[in-house]
Structure formats: C-alpha cells, structure tokens
Design an enzyme around this catalytic site. Structure first.
Site, PDB file in Angstrom:
ATOM      1  N   ARG A  23      54.852  41.175   3.662  1.00 22.71           N
ATOM      2  CA  ARG A  23      54.947  42.604   3.303  1.00 22.71           C
ATOM      3  C   ARG A  23      54.693  42.814   1.808  1.00 22.71           C
ATOM      4  O   ARG A  23      55.307  43.679   1.182  1.00 22.71           O
ATOM      5  CB  ARG A  23      56.320  43.179   3.698  1.00 22.71           C
ATOM      6  CG  ARG A  23      56.666  42.997   5.165  1.00 22.71           C
ATOM      7  CD  ARG A  23      55.883  43.877   6.112  1.00 22.71           C
ATOM      8  NE  ARG A  23      56.272  45.266   6.071  1.00 22.71           N
ATOM      9  CZ  ARG A  23      57.174  45.836   6.896  1.00 22.71           C
ATOM     10  NH1 ARG A  23      57.747  45.124   7.823  1.00 22.71           N
ATOM     11  NH2 ARG A  23      57.447  47.100   6.821  1.00 22.71           N
ATOM     12  N   ARG A  27      56.221  49.577   0.049  1.00 18.83           N
ATOM     13  CA  ARG A  27      56.937  50.629  -0.671  1.00 18.83           C
ATOM     14  C   ARG A  27      57.552  50.229  -2.003  1.00 18.83           C
ATOM     15  O   ARG A  27      57.926  51.085  -2.792  1.00 18.83           O
ATOM     16  CB  ARG A  27      58.021  51.214   0.226  1.00 18.83           C
ATOM     17  CG  ARG A  27      57.452  52.135   1.285  1.00 18.83           C
ATOM     18  CD  ARG A  27      58.501  52.526   2.286  1.00 18.83           C
ATOM     19  NE  ARG A  27      59.015  51.331   2.925  1.00 18.83           N
ATOM     20  CZ  ARG A  27      59.694  51.319   4.062  1.00 18.83           C
ATOM     21  NH1 ARG A  27      59.964  52.445   4.668  1.00 18.83           N
ATOM     22  NH2 ARG A  27      60.111  50.192   4.584  1.00 18.83           N
ATOM     23  N   ARG A  36      50.878  56.756  -0.123  1.00 21.36           N
ATOM     24  CA  ARG A  36      51.664  57.259   1.010  1.00 21.36           C
ATOM     25  C   ARG A  36      52.055  58.723   0.841  1.00 21.36           C
ATOM     26  O   ARG A  36      52.295  59.423   1.831  1.00 21.36           O
ATOM     27  CB  ARG A  36      52.905  56.390   1.207  1.00 21.36           C
ATOM     28  CG  ARG A  36      52.673  55.224   2.127  1.00 21.36           C
ATOM     29  CD  ARG A  36      52.608  55.644   3.599  1.00 21.36           C
ATOM     30  NE  ARG A  36      53.944  55.800   4.143  1.00 21.36           N
ATOM     31  CZ  ARG A  36      54.504  56.954   4.443  1.00 21.36           C
ATOM     32  NH1 ARG A  36      53.849  58.067   4.268  1.00 21.36           N
ATOM     33  NH2 ARG A  36      55.720  56.994   4.933  1.00 21.36           N
ATOM     34  N   ASP A  72      49.702  47.189  11.076  1.00 15.74           N
ATOM     35  CA  ASP A  72      51.060  47.031  11.595  1.00 15.74           C
ATOM     36  C   ASP A  72      51.007  46.353  12.944  1.00 15.74           C
ATOM     37  O   ASP A  72      50.015  46.500  13.672  1.00 15.74           O
ATOM     38  CB  ASP A  72      51.765  48.389  11.710  1.00 15.74           C
ATOM     39  CG  ASP A  72      53.267  48.214  11.819  1.00 15.74           C
ATOM     40  OD1 ASP A  72      53.941  48.134  10.785  1.00 15.74           O
ATOM     41  OD2 ASP A  72      53.776  48.103  12.957  1.00 15.74           O
ATOM     42  N   TYR A 147      59.921  46.458  21.121  1.00 17.61           N
ATOM     43  CA  TYR A 147      59.636  47.845  20.704  1.00 17.61           C
ATOM     44  C   TYR A 147      59.197  48.687  21.897  1.00 17.61           C
ATOM     45  O   TYR A 147      59.606  49.841  22.044  1.00 17.61           O
ATOM     46  CB  TYR A 147      58.573  47.868  19.595  1.00 17.61           C
ATOM     47  CG  TYR A 147      59.123  47.371  18.281  1.00 17.61           C
ATOM     48  CD1 TYR A 147      59.931  48.186  17.493  1.00 17.61           C
ATOM     49  CD2 TYR A 147      58.886  46.076  17.841  1.00 17.61           C
ATOM     50  CE1 TYR A 147      60.475  47.731  16.301  1.00 17.61           C
ATOM     51  CE2 TYR A 147      59.421  45.600  16.654  1.00 17.61           C
ATOM     52  CZ  TYR A 147      60.214  46.431  15.883  1.00 17.61           C
ATOM     53  OH  TYR A 147      60.759  45.964  14.716  1.00 17.61           O
TER      54      TYR A 147
HETATM   55  O1  CP3 Z   1      51.729  43.362   3.114  1.00 14.82           O
HETATM   56  C1  CP3 Z   1      51.952  43.451   4.327  1.00 14.82           C
HETATM   57  O2  CP3 Z   1      52.491  42.537   4.953  1.00 14.82           O
HETATM   58  C2  CP3 Z   1      51.555  44.746   4.960  1.00 14.82           C
HETATM   59  C3  CP3 Z   1      51.160  44.745   6.372  1.00 14.82           C
HETATM   60  C4  CP3 Z   1      52.323  44.852   7.368  1.00 14.82           C
HETATM   61  C5  CP3 Z   1      53.092  46.018   7.661  1.00 14.82           C
HETATM   62  N1  CP3 Z   1      53.887  45.744   8.716  1.00 14.82           N
HETATM   63  C6  CP3 Z   1      53.014  47.317   6.977  1.00 14.82           C
HETATM   64  C7  CP3 Z   1      54.148  48.278   7.099  1.00 14.82           C
HETATM   65  C8  CP3 Z   1      52.751  43.845   8.215  1.00 14.82           C
HETATM   66  C9  CP3 Z   1      52.313  42.391   8.274  1.00 14.82           C
HETATM   67  C10 CP3 Z   1      53.734  44.433   9.075  1.00 14.82           C
HETATM   68  C11 CP3 Z   1      54.375  43.700  10.164  1.00 14.82           C
HETATM   69  C12 CP3 Z   1      55.449  44.339  10.931  1.00 14.82           C
HETATM   70  N2  CP3 Z   1      55.553  45.644  11.332  1.00 14.82           N
HETATM   71  C13 CP3 Z   1      56.515  43.623  11.507  1.00 14.82           C
HETATM   72  C14 CP3 Z   1      56.710  42.129  11.424  1.00 14.82           C
HETATM   73  C15 CP3 Z   1      57.185  41.694  10.086  1.00 14.82           C
HETATM   74  C16 CP3 Z   1      58.617  42.043   9.808  1.00 14.82           C
HETATM   75  O3  CP3 Z   1      58.835  42.714   8.800  1.00 14.82           O
HETATM   76  O4  CP3 Z   1      59.479  41.589  10.544  1.00 14.82           O
HETATM   77  C17 CP3 Z   1      57.309  44.553  12.188  1.00 14.82           C
HETATM   78  C18 CP3 Z   1      58.587  44.258  12.949  1.00 14.82           C
HETATM   79  C19 CP3 Z   1      56.688  45.823  12.099  1.00 14.82           C
HETATM   80  C20 CP3 Z   1      57.113  47.107  12.730  1.00 14.82           C
HETATM   81  C21 CP3 Z   1      57.469  48.099  11.700  1.00 14.82           C
HETATM   82  N3  CP3 Z   1      56.568  48.699  10.845  1.00 14.82           N
HETATM   83  C22 CP3 Z   1      58.758  48.605  11.415  1.00 14.82           C
HETATM   84  C23 CP3 Z   1      60.030  48.180  12.115  1.00 14.82           C
HETATM   85  C24 CP3 Z   1      58.612  49.519  10.370  1.00 14.82           C
HETATM   86  C25 CP3 Z   1      59.688  50.391   9.791  1.00 14.82           C
HETATM   87  C26 CP3 Z   1      60.549  49.628   8.888  1.00 14.82           C
HETATM   88  C27 CP3 Z   1      59.985  49.642   7.511  1.00 14.82           C
HETATM   89  O5  CP3 Z   1      59.932  48.581   6.862  1.00 14.82           O
HETATM   90  O6  CP3 Z   1      59.632  50.741   7.075  1.00 14.82           O
HETATM   91  C28 CP3 Z   1      57.240  49.534   9.996  1.00 14.82           C
HETATM   92  C29 CP3 Z   1      56.609  50.329   8.920  1.00 14.82           C
HETATM   93  C30 CP3 Z   1      55.725  49.632   7.948  1.00 14.82           C
HETATM   94  N4  CP3 Z   1      54.831  48.652   8.233  1.00 14.82           N
HETATM   95  C31 CP3 Z   1      55.635  49.930   6.557  1.00 14.82           C
HETATM   96  C32 CP3 Z   1      54.651  49.095   6.035  1.00 14.82           C
HETATM   97  C33 CP3 Z   1      54.141  49.068   4.609  1.00 14.82           C
HETATM   98  C34 CP3 Z   1      56.414  51.007   5.831  1.00 14.82           C
HETATM   99  C35 CP3 Z   1      55.846  52.327   6.217  1.00 14.82           C
HETATM  100  C36 CP3 Z   1      55.921  53.368   5.137  1.00 14.82           C
HETATM  101  O7  CP3 Z   1      55.068  53.359   4.239  1.00 14.82           O
HETATM  102  O8  CP3 Z   1      56.800  54.233   5.222  1.00 14.82           O
END
Ligand code: CP3
Length: 339
Positions: A23, A27, A36, A72, A147
């Site tokens: 990640r 943010r 964003r 994602d 999910y």
């Molecule tokens: O640099 C990177 O790794 C970015 C790419 C990336 C994102 N999500 C962007 C994201 C990757 C590899 C993921 C994987 C992801 N997504 C996982 C597995 C990794 C982990 O953290 O366990 C999971 C479970 C998800 C599902 C997901 N996406 C959730 C549960 C959430 C909400 C929680 C949160 O952190 O906000 C997201 C949103 C998400 N995915 C964001 C980002 C940058 C935040 C969204 C925003 O900008 O508001």
C-alpha cells in the site's frame, strides 16, 4: 532497469536488500489525497492516467525497488457482478452479497480484455515510465470470497463460515469461480507487462489450519500452478499467517510474504528455499529514528540466511504514517544492507 527486486525474488545474490511497501501508494501521501479530492476511489481505479500518477507518487519521493500497480483486489470481483461501492470511513460495500446458489450461479467469470481493459492499460503505461519492476496483484480467492459473502468487511466472518460449514459444495463452487477470474486477471496483467505477481490473502489468518488446508490453500495452489509458466516471480502473502506458514510454503509461490507477528528468522526456517518478503510492523514506522534504525538492523540481521529477502512491512502502510519516516526506513535498509 534496476532488477534488484527480481533478483531477490529468484533467490539470487543482490548488491543490497531491495525494499517496497505494501500500500505504498495511498492516503498517507498528501499528493494522493489531492488526486482523491477530485475523484471517488472506484472511479480513480478505472482511469489509467490517474492510476499511473498515484503509482508513481511514492517512487518520486522514496528509493523504492519496485512499484505496485494501483488498483484494488475488489476490481475483478466487481467485474464478476458484485455491486461494489466504497464509502468514506466504511470501506467496501457489496450490495448483493453472495450467500445462496442463485447468487453464486449469477456471478460470471470475468474476462479481463472485456471487463478490465483499464487495468492492462495502466500496466502498459507504467512500464514505459518505470525503471524498477512493476508488481501486479489480485486478492486470493478466500479473501475475495469473504467480501462477496459478507457484503463488505467483517469482524467475525459469520456469513463466510456459515456458508463454508453448512454448504461446503456451494462455497467450493464460489471459490472455483473466483479462482478462475483471478487466474485470468493475473495472466492479463503479466501479458500487459507486470514483472511479478502477488496474491494478497488478507483474511487467511481467520481460518483454523485444517480449514485453510481444505477451503483456501487448494485454490491458491491452482492459481500459482496456472501462472508458473509465465516465468514471473509469484508472491503469496497470507496475513496473520504464522500458523499457516508450512502450508503457505507449499502454495507454489517463489516468495512468501510474512506479517509482523512472526519472527523473520523462524519464517525463513519454514520457507526453506523460497525467498521471503517482510516484515516490519507498519506502526513501527512511528518509532523514534534511532529505535527504528535499530529495529531495521535486527530485521536485516534475522534475514541474513534467507534465500532472498525483500524488505517490506508486515501489512499495508497505515494512513497516518509520516512520509519522512518512510524515507528514513527505505534509505536505512539500503545503507545497512549494501554489500
Ligand atoms: O500501493 C498499493 O498497494 C496500492 C494498491 C492497492 C490498494 N488496495 C489501493 C487502495 C492494493 C494492493 C490494495 C489491496 C487490497 N484492497 C487489499 C489487500 C491488502 C490489504 O491491505 O490487506 C484489500 C483487503 C483491499 C480491499 C480494500 N480496499 C479495503 C478493505 C479498503 C478500505 C480500507 C482502506 O484502507 O481504505 C480499500 C480501499 C483502498 N484500496 C484504498 C487504496 C489506496 C483507500 C481508498 C481511498 O482513497 O479512500
């Protein structure tokens, strides 16, 4: 092209320990927040130029040895027919949770060319800009299934385990469809230019080992078996996976991701000839500088016998992490591991 990351994945000798952070785009970076501010998250994921921009943001600031595609794990799941949305502070919501035969049958196996062209386009654009390897990824089937079944994030995974224990045939049918989608999505990413592929199994650790072995591992193994002849390093990250390490090592990946709850030396013992990736506690980035350096030093020391070590966090970076601490960590890993 700086190949240090790929060399470590292959277990080859490297000039220093390569580093990236799960990640790493997101943010905690004000420049991400700025993007964003103009577009909702799900929309962002579907705009290749913007995905390229946010993928590159951490690389402009820090000397990361790999980039990870901005997308994602739920993007291919939406393409299967999930009515996905993201709500501020709530995480993902799936409006049509999948808990009966009818909903499972309605799900389609996604076709990346048709359904996810923006992902491959992002990969192609990134490859023309990057001088470090690009990692593609997907969610592991069990994590995606939670999910789909829960309709979002969960604490007890009641619906998931209920389906698993009371209708195992249906659960396996769902896992089968997700796995097929994941295989196609990852093949398409590799074909577009992704140079390594990681499966994120965020929720693997909620399973008893005996259930992981029956309900989750076989699908991860199938996916990696189907991806092996792409000749790109395959990484399996099972979060909270200390008790699953022996099985993770049999998943068919080249690299095992380790969360921070496991001692890196112990993990290396179980990983055998596989490379390891990890495993600093993401919140250890809040330590005072000298203590952070000391901890990084201990981690590198603990990993000295690994057949390849990629420095990473034990899970995704926390959104309140100060970017300067990330820089300090990355630079110190490079400095201390130079050989
Ligand atoms: O640099 C990177 O790794 C970015 C790419 C990336 C994102 N999500 C962007 C994201 C990757 C590899 C993921 C994987 C992801 N997504 C996982 C597995 C990794 C982990 O953290 O366990 C999971 C479970 C998800 C599902 C997901 N996406 C959730 C549960 C959430 C909400 C929680 C949160 O952190 O906000 C997201 C949103 C998400 N995915 C964001 C980002 C940058 C935040 C969204 C925003 O900008 O508001």
């Amino acid at each position: 092209m700086n190949e240090t990351f790929l060399q470590a994945c292959r277990g080859e000798k490297t000039d220093y320990t390569p580093v990236w952070m799960m990640r790493q785009a997101g943010r905690y970076l004000p420049e991400y927040q700025k993007v964003r501010g103009t577009i909702p998250f799900l929309e962002l994921c579907k705009h290749p130029e913007l995905c390229v921009e946010v993928t590159l943001q951490p690389l402009r600031r820090f000397a990361m040895d790999a980039a990870i595609l901005f997308s994602d794990i739920l993007i291919p799941i939406e393409a299967m027919g999930a009515e996905l949305s993201f709500h501020e502070g709530q995480g993902p919501i799936i409006a049509n949770p999948c808990r009966d035969a009818e909903t499972v049958e309605q799900l389609k196996i996604a076709d990346p060319e048709q359904d996810l062209p923006f992902v491959q386009e992002t990969v192609r654009l990134l490859r023309s800009e990057l001088d470090v390897p690009l990692i593609g990824f997907a969610g592991a089937p069990f994590t995606c299934a939670t999910y789909l079944i829960e309709g979002g994030s969960s604490k007890f995974f009641y619906e998931t385990k209920k389906l698993m224990f009371t209708q195992p045939g249906l659960f396996h049918r769902l896992m089968d469809k997700i796995s097929e989608t994941v295989i196609r999505a990852l093949k398409a990413q590799a074909k577009a230019g992704a140079q390594a592929l990681q499966l994120f199994d965020t929720w693997a650790g909620i399973l008893a080992p005996c259930d992981f072995e029956i309900f989750a591992l076989p699908y991860v193994q199938r996916i990696f078996r189907k991806l092996r002849d792409l000749n790109v390093p395959l990484i399996y990250f099972a979060n909270n996976g200390a008790t699953l390490l022996d099985m993770s090592a049999r998943a068919g990946a080249h690299v095992i991701g380790i969360d921070w709850r496991t001692d890196i030396g112990d993990a290396i013992g179980k990983a055998g000839r596989l490379a390891v990736q990890g495993n600093l506690d993401p919140l250890a980035l809040l330590l005072p500088q000298e203590e952070l350096k000391e901890r990084i030093g201990r981690l590198l020391g603990g990993a000295r016998d690994a057949c390849g070590h990629i420095f990473n966090l034990g899970h995704g970076i926390h959104q309140l992490t100060p970017p300067d601490q990330v820089r300090l960590a990355v630079d110190f890993v490079h400095e201390l591991s130079a050989r």
